[in-house]
Design a protein around this motif. Structure first.
Motif, PDB file in Angstrom:
ATOM      1  N   PRO A 144       0.755  -1.068  -0.473  1.00  0.00           N
ATOM      2  CA  PRO A 144       0.149  -0.239   0.253  1.00  0.00           C
ATOM      3  C   PRO A 144       0.737   1.215  -0.108  1.00  0.00           C
ATOM      4  CG  PRO A 144      -1.168  -1.480   1.379  1.00  0.00           C
ATOM      5  CD  PRO A 144       0.627  -2.022   1.049  1.00  0.00           C
ATOM      6  N   ALA A 145       2.127   1.454   0.602  1.00  0.00           N
ATOM      7  CA  ALA A 145       2.726   2.233   0.850  1.00  0.00           C
ATOM      8  C   ALA A 145       3.497   3.001  -0.423  1.00  0.00           C
ATOM      9  CB  ALA A 145       3.558   2.417   2.091  1.00  0.00           C
ATOM     10  N   GLY A 146       3.798   1.385  -0.790  1.00  0.00           N
ATOM     11  CA  GLY A 146       4.918   1.863  -2.279  1.00  0.00           C
ATOM     12  C   GLY A 146       3.452   2.310  -3.222  1.00  0.00           C
ATOM     13  N   ARG A 205       9.675   5.187 -11.649  1.00  0.00           N
ATOM     14  CA  ARG A 205      10.095   3.229 -11.432  1.00  0.00           C
ATOM     15  C   ARG A 205       9.373   2.322  -9.626  1.00  0.00           C
ATOM     16  NH1 ARG A 205      15.335   1.150 -14.283  1.00  0.00           N
ATOM     17  NH2 ARG A 205      13.456  -0.329 -13.738  1.00  0.00           N
ATOM     18  N   ILE A 206       8.727   1.700  -9.780  1.00  0.00           N
ATOM     19  CA  ILE A 206       8.449   0.651  -8.722  1.00  0.00           C
ATOM     20  C   ILE A 206       7.989  -0.507  -9.091  1.00  0.00           C
ATOM     21  CG2 ILE A 206       5.526   0.742  -9.190  1.00  0.00           C
ATOM     22  CD1 ILE A 206       5.681   0.498  -6.576  1.00  0.00           C
ATOM     23  N   ILE A 207       9.268  -1.614  -8.402  1.00  0.00           N
ATOM     24  CA  ILE A 207       9.618  -2.731  -8.033  1.00  0.00           C
ATOM     25  C   ILE A 207       9.359  -3.169  -6.765  1.00  0.00           C
ATOM     26  CG2 ILE A 207      11.743  -2.073  -8.902  1.00  0.00           C
ATOM     27  CD1 ILE A 207      13.512  -2.941  -6.814  1.00  0.00           C
ATOM     28  N   ASP A 208       9.558  -4.995  -7.566  1.00  0.00           N
ATOM     29  CA  ASP A 208       9.129  -5.666  -5.807  1.00  0.00           C
ATOM     30  C   ASP A 208       9.304  -7.136  -5.998  1.00  0.00           C
ATOM     31  OD1 ASP A 208       6.710  -5.812  -3.701  1.00  0.00           O
ATOM     32  OD2 ASP A 208       6.493  -7.436  -4.540  1.00  0.00           O
ATOM     33  N   GLN A 209       9.428  -7.705  -5.350  1.00  0.00           N
ATOM     34  CA  GLN A 209       9.979  -8.833  -4.896  1.00  0.00           C
ATOM     35  C   GLN A 209       9.152 -10.196  -5.428  1.00  0.00           C
ATOM     36  OE1 GLN A 209      12.402  -9.546  -1.547  1.00  0.00           O
ATOM     37  NE2 GLN A 209      10.965 -10.150  -0.845  1.00  0.00           N
ATOM     38  N   ARG A 210       7.614  -9.473  -4.863  1.00  0.00           N
ATOM     39  CA  ARG A 210       7.115 -11.119  -5.539  1.00  0.00           C
ATOM     40  C   ARG A 210       6.372 -11.124  -6.890  1.00  0.00           C
ATOM     41  NH1 ARG A 210       2.439  -8.250  -1.723  1.00  0.00           N
ATOM     42  NH2 ARG A 210       2.875  -6.083  -2.473  1.00  0.00           N
ATOM     43  N   PRO A 211       6.781 -12.430  -7.203  1.00  0.00           N
ATOM     44  CA  PRO A 211       5.911 -12.338  -8.878  1.00  0.00           C
ATOM     45  C   PRO A 211       4.387 -11.857  -8.830  1.00  0.00           C
ATOM     46  CG  PRO A 211       6.458 -14.619  -7.572  1.00  0.00           C
ATOM     47  CD  PRO A 211       6.453 -13.547  -6.812  1.00  0.00           C
ATOM     48  N   SER A 212       3.872 -11.560  -8.072  1.00  0.00           N
ATOM     49  CA  SER A 212       2.383 -11.679  -8.465  1.00  0.00           C
ATOM     50  C   SER A 212       2.027 -10.708  -7.311  1.00  0.00           C
ATOM     51  CB  SER A 212       1.679 -12.308  -9.173  1.00  0.00           C
ATOM     52  OG  SER A 212       1.611 -13.607  -7.779  1.00  0.00           O
ATOM     53  N   LYS A 213       0.657  -9.769  -7.132  1.00  0.00           N
ATOM     54  CA  LYS A 213       0.216  -9.042  -6.227  1.00  0.00           C
ATOM     55  C   LYS A 213      -0.676 -10.259  -5.352  1.00  0.00           C
ATOM     56  CE  LYS A 213      -4.322  -8.401  -9.071  1.00  0.00           C
ATOM     57  NZ  LYS A 213      -5.527  -8.788  -7.662  1.00  0.00           N
ATOM     58  N   VAL A 214      -0.642  -9.802  -4.122  1.00  0.00           N
ATOM     59  CA  VAL A 214      -1.051  -9.902  -3.366  1.00  0.00           C
ATOM     60  C   VAL A 214      -2.721 -10.353  -3.448  1.00  0.00           C
ATOM     61  CG1 VAL A 214      -2.891  -9.751  -1.393  1.00  0.00           C
ATOM     62  CG2 VAL A 214      -0.581  -8.395  -1.460  1.00  0.00           C
ATOM     63  N   GLN A 246      -6.425  -6.910   1.154  1.00  0.00           N
ATOM     64  CA  GLN A 246      -5.060  -5.844   0.452  1.00  0.00           C
ATOM     65  C   GLN A 246      -5.357  -5.730  -1.048  1.00  0.00           C
ATOM     66  OE1 GLN A 246      -1.767  -5.499   2.365  1.00  0.00           O
ATOM     67  NE2 GLN A 246      -0.784  -5.662   1.345  1.00  0.00           N
ATOM     68  N   GLY A 247      -4.870  -7.260  -1.602  1.00  0.00           N
ATOM     69  CA  GLY A 247      -4.961  -7.511  -2.695  1.00  0.00           C
ATOM     70  C   GLY A 247      -6.288  -6.191  -3.574  1.00  0.00           C
ATOM     71  N   ALA A 248      -7.665  -6.732  -3.182  1.00  0.00           N
ATOM     72  CA  ALA A 248      -8.348  -5.214  -4.099  1.00  0.00           C
ATOM     73  C   ALA A 248      -8.235  -3.756  -3.898  1.00  0.00           C
ATOM     74  CB  ALA A 248     -10.157  -5.697  -4.088  1.00  0.00           C
ATOM     75  N   TRP A 260      -8.132 -17.444   4.424  1.00  0.00           N
ATOM     76  CA  TRP A 260      -6.500 -16.695   4.430  1.00  0.00           C
ATOM     77  C   TRP A 260      -6.219 -16.948   5.987  1.00  0.00           C
ATOM     78  CZ3 TRP A 260      -4.655 -12.689   7.081  1.00  0.00           C
ATOM     79  CH2 TRP A 260      -3.343 -12.339   6.936  1.00  0.00           C
ATOM     80  N   TRP A 261      -5.674 -17.244   6.507  1.00  0.00           N
ATOM     81  CA  TRP A 261      -5.117 -16.529   8.146  1.00  0.00           C
ATOM     82  C   TRP A 261      -3.322 -16.697   8.390  1.00  0.00           C
ATOM     83  CZ3 TRP A 261      -2.300 -20.817  10.679  1.00  0.00           C
ATOM     84  CH2 TRP A 261      -1.382 -21.511  10.369  1.00  0.00           C
TER      85      TRP A 261
END
Length: 599
Positions: free
Chosen positions: A20-22, A37-46, A116-118, A298-299
């Protein structure tokens, strides 16, 4: 790999972390035309779970970026809270209901819950519409900050060298990229690589409270399952958060025996399953039934840690935001909100410096304002977590937390939890000298929402809708009573403020002007207002109700402004920067001179 094959690039702002912050930061900067530019180490979003509560102030902030409508459409609104405590007959009983949020001035007086994903998808789609996407999976592997004072003081230099590794580089493409950035924002979570790379410590402690979280569609006979519920039972505490659709989230207090390895005394997640969490919740819900007909969505488990980074920036070139600089318990719904509001505070300041509108000294106010807020948040969170995790007061436990004590704290903390009460202290961008000119517009707090009526066509408008987060300051000219004598004062004021060396002219590119008359829609023409105070016909308002008396009116009284009028400067992030009576309008020039640059 030969050095010649290593890609090199330049960027104004590199954001690391697409939570959310990024995402808030990248979206706001892109909207302002910044090369980001914005980068992330996760291959896909939440996909599911994570944070899920958006507070009233954050909804206002999202509205200022044009993003609130979708949130309100997709999310669940939480208006009421219910409180359950031990019953003399065993189990629990409802001991009261109250508004979920105690924030009477909120434009949106409720919380919105959505996974959070939505929430992230709202930002991702907005970024996509501007041609920006999250680059993933990428990890930073090395960073250097040029220590040359001449380079650091040049706002257009690229003193940051950061090495990125593209984890899924296609064949023949370099895995390594070197980026030269003007500014770096680490929004990379509680274990922030950026924070660690610059040796910034996290100060605070971990509590002994262990909680489980479960997202599910319930099958239950509990009547308040669609309200926020604070349950204090003899079997532990539990919180119910209604969510989008039919879903709910349960926060479940756990004992050491539930989760600790008896030999190492460390949390062992393998000892816990979602069904085990639900079994613990069932004991707290008695005599009500709580089951799920479907899968657990989810848990997770967490131990409350309450920490604040020792600093939020390095030489005003590297900044950290969100969980990278503060961590706290999630039950009060502050994490994602605090994170996004960090970014909201930083966006306009970076934009002003990058555009050459402001001096780099403006960037010092980010840490000054947001670190103080984070410290206040931790203090609040300690009190709230202790109350929530504490045993309820009963005949056998007179030392426990009483219902009255908990509800009083719940409501007292309302201004804080809602975000409405955030108050920035005097600084370069907060000048409290003339507070009495608008008694109820607290300088350093966000501008109060109110419905006014447009003078040109009598259409009611919410003032917040005329204060978008477009990186510009807003000058609100409350022109006062529509009498001939007062109008003469307004025209005299306009003449002096329009002089070439005045802020209104020098910083016209960074300022929007609105005029608000204390007159009525029947007796005020928008053309009565001097041209310098009406940037557009739609930005002359009257403090009157609409044609059918259903909304509007009472704005001057609500703001504590008298018939002689006042000037109100609102920052690009929606916070009141200063107010001034007409006679002291040149103090506004001095305010802007202190950190703005003449183009």
């Amino acid at each position: 790999m030969p050095a010649s094959l290593v890609r090199e690039s330049e960027v104004d702002v590199l954001v690391i972390g697409a939570g959310p912050a990024g995402l808030m930061c990248a979206n706001g900067l892109a909207k302002a035309g910044v090369n980001v530019r914005i980068i992330d180490q996760r291959p896909s979003k939440v996909a599911a779970g994570q944070a899920d509560g958006i507070q009233p102030r954050t909804i206002e902030v999202l509205q200022s970026y044009g993003l609130a409508e979708r949130l309100l459409r997709e999310g669940n609104q939480m208006h009421m809270a219910a409180f359950y405590n031990p019953s003399p007959k065993g189990g629990i009983m409802r001991t009261g209901r109250a508004p979920d949020i105690t924030a009477p001035t909120a434009r949106y007086p409720f919380e919105v819950t959505l996974h959070q994903g939505a929430i992230e998808a709202i930002f991702l789609d907005s970024l996509s519409s501007m041609g920006v996407s999250v680059e993933r999976p990428i990890i930073p592997t090395a960073v250097e900050l040029d220590q040359n004072p001449i380079v650091l003081k040049d706002p257009q230099s690229h003193p940051i060298k950061i090495v990125l590794q593209h984890l899924d580089a296609s064949e023949g493409q370099s895995e390594t990229e070197i980026v030269y950035a003007k500014y770096l924002v680490g929004a990379d979570g509680a274990h922030s690589w950026v924070r660690k790379s610059f040796g910034i410590s996290m100060d605070g402690e971990q509590t002994d409270y262990i909680w489980g979280v479960v997202d599910m569609v319930p099958s239950t006979d509990m009547p308040d399952i669609r309200n926020k519920c604070a349950i204090h039972s003899d079997n532990g505490s539990c919180m119910v958060i209604p969510r989008e659709g039919d879903k709910i989230r349960l926060y479940i207090q756990l004992t050491d025996a539930d989760v600790l390895d008896p030999h190492t005394r460390r949390v062992d997640k393998a000892r816990v399953t979602p069904q085990r969490l639900l079994d613990v919740a069932k004991k707290s819900f008695r005599p009500f039934r709580i089951e799920t007909d479907g899968e657990i969505d989810w848990w997770t488990l967490y131990i409350i840690g309450q920490r604040v980074a020792s600093k939020f920036s390095v030489h005003e070139r590297v900044f950290i935001a969100g969980d990278a600089c503060h961590t706290h318990s999630p039950k009060a719904g502050q994490g994602m909100n605090a994170s996004m509001n960090d970014a909201h505070n930083l966006i306009w300041k970076l934009t002003h410096v990058l555009r050459g509108w402001a001096d780099m000294s403006l960037l010092k106010t980010y840490e000054f304002e947001r670190r103080k807020y984070a410290q206040d948040l931790i203090a609040f969170d300690k009190s709230f977590s202790a109350l929530f995790s504490g045993k309820p007061r009963t005949d056998d436990n007179q030392e426990g937390v009483s219902h009255e004590e908990f509800v009083e704290a719940f409501q007292t903390f309302g201004a804080f939890t809602s975000g409405i009460g955030i108050h920035y202290a005097p600084s370069l961008v907060v000048n409290t000298t003339h507070q009495s000119a608008a008694r109820n517009l607290v300088i350093g707090q966000r501008m109060l929402p109110h419905v006014f009526v447009r003078a040109a066509d009598a259409r009611p408008v919410e003032l917040h809708d005329l204060l978008p987060a477009d990186a510009r300051f807003k000058l609100l000219v409350f022109t006062g009573a529509p009498s001939a004598a007062q109008l003469a004062r307004v025209h005299s004021l306009a003449e002096d403020m329009a002089r070439p060396e005045g802020a209104l002219r020098v910083h016209a590119h960074a300022m929007d002007v609105l005029a608000i008359s204390a007159g009525t829609k029947d007796d005020v023409d928008y053309t009565d207002i001097p041209e310098v105070f009406r940037s557009h016909w739609s930005k002359v308002l009257v403090d009157d109700s609409d044609m059918f008396g259903r909304t509007g009116g009472g704005g001057y009284e609500a703001y504590g402004i008298d018939a002689r009028g006042a000037l109100v400067v609102v920052r690009p992030d929606g916070y009141v920067a200063m107010v001034a009576p007409f006679e002291h309008h040149r103090d506004i020039d001095r305010y802007f001179e202190s950190f703005m640059r003449a183009l």
